[in-house]
Design an enzyme around this catalytic site. Structure first.
Site, short mmCIF file in Angstrom:
data_model
loop_
_atom_site.label_atom_id
_atom_site.label_comp_id
_atom_site.label_asym_id
_atom_site.label_seq_id
_atom_site.Cartn_x
_atom_site.Cartn_y
_atom_site.Cartn_z
N LYS A 40 0.88 -1.19 0.00
CA LYS A 40 0.00 0.00 0.00
C LYS A 40 0.90 1.22 0.00
O LYS A 40 2.04 1.16 0.44
CB LYS A 40 -0.87 -0.01 1.26
CG LYS A 40 -2.03 0.95 1.23
CD LYS A 40 -3.10 0.47 0.27
CE LYS A 40 -4.49 0.59 0.78
NZ LYS A 40 -5.39 -0.39 0.21
N1 GLU Z 1 -7.19 -0.07 -3.10
C1 GLU Z 1 -7.94 -1.27 -3.36
C2 GLU Z 1 -7.91 -2.19 -2.15
O1 GLU Z 1 -7.75 -1.77 -1.05
C3 GLU Z 1 -7.53 -1.94 -4.66
C4 GLU Z 1 -6.11 -2.38 -4.74
C5 GLU Z 1 -5.68 -2.87 -6.11
O2 GLU Z 1 -6.51 -2.93 -7.00
O3 GLU Z 1 -4.50 -3.19 -6.25
O4 GLU Z 1 -8.14 -3.37 -2.25
#
Ligand code: GLU
Length: 420
Positions: free
Chosen positions: A110
């Site tokens: 993240k």
């Molecule tokens: N931000 C989204 C999540 O928390 C999507 C992450 C992604 O598609 O890599 O799952």
């Protein structure tokens, strides 16, 4: 009267608490526990941006790569004033479990920038996104670490990242991000995927409980990409969405809100502020409103020990990441509330991110129906796997989901071994 100071609840402490709970259930070896408690890598940047008034301001940014036992690091990038290393590390850990749970060949990561994007012009935002990408140019990579949208980021930001990274490398690299605009290799259905997965989970849960979905009363906290889509699809499926809120406040109508009109209004005005055809309510009242299903689709720590005992919903679908604190969850579990955890409830987004990546690699693009069908298939499979553990082992949905996700990562660590 004693007024309690609000305590800042650390998302990382909560995430590690969940990991240690599931490690006990799985009888996990101490080495794997230790490895999964810490992220593989933490990158912190400070990106300078020349503001429209000529001044230069530094913005802190982060990318945390939690674990890549199963494949390249994967996870979103958020732009928010509360972004810090603790939050990003916790959310990276959740991505590892989420990808493993739904069977994607990805690890977890993240990232984010500590910024209130509403305070920047579009030019400043673009400069910041591009400079941050440049500062992370050796971190992001289609084979190593693939960002995606998260809070306050979307296709526009992904396009800037894709372009900046491609320019730096001298070739077009659409695979370096997912959640891109369709024009540069994005997937049909990606924008709605998280909300679609949320509602698919909700319908699976009602089926599992033997309860009809028609007319079931729903409240949704958050009316952005995830909450708005979930409201729309729940409305189309015949559920009665009686309360929704965005960051400025909430609205309710006991006969069911006119969700299509609210979506139109919010799109035209940038928020629901001033929506005329519903009664206003505050956010806390929304969370404790008399409904069957509550969908927190905003941020972490919405339901804590301060309000959990007043929650009246029978079911909670965690559309946001980590919307419940462990103390809040313990109260809800004592009350018999069934909670579909974030790593299952909101996995639709990363599932279609994976489809986007696969379509790009194979240079063969699917129809929207194909995307939605395959999404439905993966959500149903993951839900069934978790529900089987709930039935056979008496676990909560969260511990069932974690057992599968954490279990798969642990097995990958075991067969890969430890180098050197
Ligand atoms: N931000 C989204 C999540 O928390 C999507 C992450 C992604 O598609 O890599 O799952």
């Amino acid at each position: 009267m004693i007024v309690k100071e609000p305590v800042k609840i650390s998302p990382l402490t909560s995430a590690r608490h969940q990991l240690s709970k599931v490690a006990d259930i799985l009888g996990m070896d101490p080495g794997s526990r230790e490895r999964l408690t810490y992220p593989d890598r933490v990158v912190e940047t400070h990106s300078p941006v020349r503001l429209d008034n000529g001044q230069v301001r530094m913005f802190p940014g982060y990318r945390v790569q939690h674990n890549n036992a199963l494949g390249p690091y994967k996870g979103g990038l958020r732009f928010h004033p509360d972004v810090d290393i603790d939050e990003v590390t916790a959310l990276a850990m959740l991505m590892t479990w989420k990808c493993a749970l739904v069977g994607l060949p990805y690890g977890g990561a993240k990232g984010g920038i500590t910024v209130d994007p509403r305070e920047l012009s579009v030019r400043e935002l673009e400069a910041l996104t591009r400079r941050f990408t440049n500062d992370m140019v050796s971190v992001f990579d289609p084979k190593k670490d693939i960002p995606a949208p998260d809070l306050n980021t979307g296709p526009r930001e992904m396009a800037w990242i894709m372009d900046t990274w491609s320019v730096a490398h001298g070739y077009a690299a659409p695979g370096v991000v997912t959640g891109k605009p369709i024009a540069i290799g994005g997937s049909l259905g990606r924008a709605e995927a998280t909300g679609r997965g949320v509602v698919a989970n909700l319908l699976e849960l009602l089926k599992f409980k033997g309860q009809p979905h028609k007319g079931a009363r729903v409240a949704i906290q958050g009316f952005g990409n995830v909450g708005g889509t979930a409201a729309h699809l729940a409305h189309l499926a015949g559920l009665k969405v009686v309360a929704v809120s965005d960051m400025y406040g909430g609205y309710h109508n006991e006969d069911g809100l006119d969700i299509p009109a609210m979506l139109k209004y919010s799109q035209a005005n940038g928020s629901l502020r001033g929506f005329p055809e519903a009664d206003p309510m505050d956010n806390d009242a929304l969370l404790t409103h008399d409904v069957d299903i509550l969908i927190p689709a905003a941020m972490e720590n919405s339901i804590t020990e301060a309000n959990a005992d007043r929650v009246r919903a029978e079911f909670i679908i965690e559309a946001a990441n980590a919307p419940l604190t462990p103390d809040g969850e313990a109260i809800l579990e004592r009350k018999g509330v069934t909670i579909i955890p974030d790593i299952l409830a909101n996995a639709g987004g990363v599932i279609v991110s994976y489809f986007e990546w696969v379509q790009g690699q194979s240079e063969l693009f699917w129809t929207e129906d194909e995307v939605n069908l395959r999404l439905q298939e993966l959500v149903e499979r993951a839900f069934d796997n978790v529900a089987n553990l709930v039935t056979s082992k008496g676990l909560s949905f969260r511990m069932g989901a974690y057992s599968i996700g954490v279990g798969r990562v642990t097995e990958a660590l075991r067969v890969r071994g430890l180098y050197p």
